[in-house]
Design an enzyme around this catalytic site. Structure first.
Site, PDB file in Angstrom:
ATOM      1  N   ASP A 182      -0.620   8.699 -38.593  1.00  0.00           N
ATOM      2  CA  ASP A 182      -0.228  10.077 -38.838  1.00  0.00           C
ATOM      3  C   ASP A 182       1.298  10.177 -38.925  1.00  0.00           C
ATOM      4  OD1 ASP A 182      -0.581  12.833 -39.122  1.00  0.00           O
ATOM      5  OD2 ASP A 182      -0.528  13.204 -36.955  1.00  0.00           O
ATOM      6  N   ILE A 185      -6.394  17.782 -35.944  1.00  0.00           N
ATOM      7  CA  ILE A 185      -6.500  18.513 -34.682  1.00  0.00           C
ATOM      8  C   ILE A 185      -5.894  17.674 -33.569  1.00  0.00           C
ATOM      9  CG2 ILE A 185      -8.081  19.544 -33.001  1.00  0.00           C
ATOM     10  CD1 ILE A 185     -10.021  19.976 -35.406  1.00  0.00           C
TER      11      ILE A 185
END
Length: 309
Positions: A82, A255
């Site tokens: 990420d 999330i």
């Protein structure tokens, strides 16, 4: 089962009204809670690691924990970097077993973002790894991401089409109003669905990604603060907006903050009610259960990805 790319996951989601949950991981308990929830919901998932989490837990430990989770549950997992901020970081993750990487050149000028993304795509594809990139800048703070609201900018649809065509990227994170971290909307939450629809119409075969999609559920903020804390209670993205976004090409929804809040609230509760406790298992275990409950809720009620395995 095995470590897999997100390619087939997205192929299915792109032609249905659901999105794959991409959940950030930092330690064993978080990984266990996520994969146990996915197993019970029979759902496909992405476990994603930020540069900060990778440094904290160490690459070898994280990879082995994910491999253990696959062995224990029998589910396929996509292991994703990420917000990779350099070619070198993406290359290192690819060479060390990640099946998906994100190169985040969103702070760069358009042409420089294209050049960096194309470099990562060429290397990743040669190794059978898929690539996510970002166009537009989300406001907020989360790990190494720190963008002032004044510097945030929504994704320009025409630029999205050109960017994908010139880079060959596999999925694209778009900025339509979400925000990183717990410092969310101070007014009425707003997602630019007309912009999202236009982007999807221009690149209908490209999976879109929403970052900063935690809802900052008020009861968890209140619970955290109840046992000692000062977490801001600003509102996040309403969950029904995330469900709606999945109808317009959004195949991956990130999330992280909601997981942190759920786990922290439970750990603070346990330690407040049992101040004599010093066995980490006695508070990390309930924290793991809180992660599991939150992920099951997101999969079943928000992402609508139950029984998509």
């Amino acid at each position: 089962m095995a470590l897999v790319t997100s390619e087939k996951m997205f192929e299915k989601a792109l032609h249905a009204d659901y999105a794959i949950g991409a959940f950030n991981v930092n330690n064993m308990e978080i990984i266990q809670g996520i994969v146990d929830a996915a197993e019970e919901e029979n759902a496909q998932i992405i476990l994603q690691v930020s540069a900060g989490a990778r440094k904290y837990a160490k690459p070898a430990y994280l990879r082995k924990l994910v491999e253990a989770a696959i062995e224990d549950t029998g589910i396929d997992v996509c292991l994703h970097l990420d917000h990779g901020d350099s070619f070198e970081l993406c290359k290192d993750c690819i060479d060390n077993g990640f099946t998906s990487v994100m190169i985040d050149g969103s702070k760069l000028p358009f042409e420089e973002n294209i050049a960096l993304t194309k470099q990562v795509v060429e290397y990743a594809h040669s190794k059978g790894v898929v690539v996510e990139a970002e166009l537009g800048k989300l406001a907020g703070i989360e790990d190494a991401v720190n963008v002032d609201a004044r510097d945030a900018s929504f994704t320009v649809p025409s630029e999205a089409k050109e960017f994908v065509e010139r880079t060959g990227v596999d999925s694209l994170a778009v900025a339509i109003g979400t925000s990183h971290g717990a410092y969310k909307f101070k007014g009425t939450p707003y997602l630019d669905f007309e912009r999202l629809k236009e982007i999807h119409a221009l690149i209908p075969d490209v999976p879109l990604v929403l970052h900063g999609a935690s809802t900052v559920i008020p009861e968890f903020v209140q619970e955290c603060n109840k046992y000692g804390g000062n977490i801001p209670g600003a509102q996040g993205v309403p969950e029904e907006m995330l469900t709606e976004a999945a109808k317009y090409g959004v195949c991956k929804i990130n999330i992280d903050t909601d997981l942190r809040l759920a786990m922290t609230a439970k750990i603070r509760q346990v330690l407040s009610e049992h101040p004599e406790e010093f066995d980490p298992r006695k508070y990390l275990g309930p924290g793991r259960d809180a992660i599991k409950d939150m992920v099951k809720h997101k999969i079943h009620d928000v992402l609508k990805s139950s029984n998509t395995k």
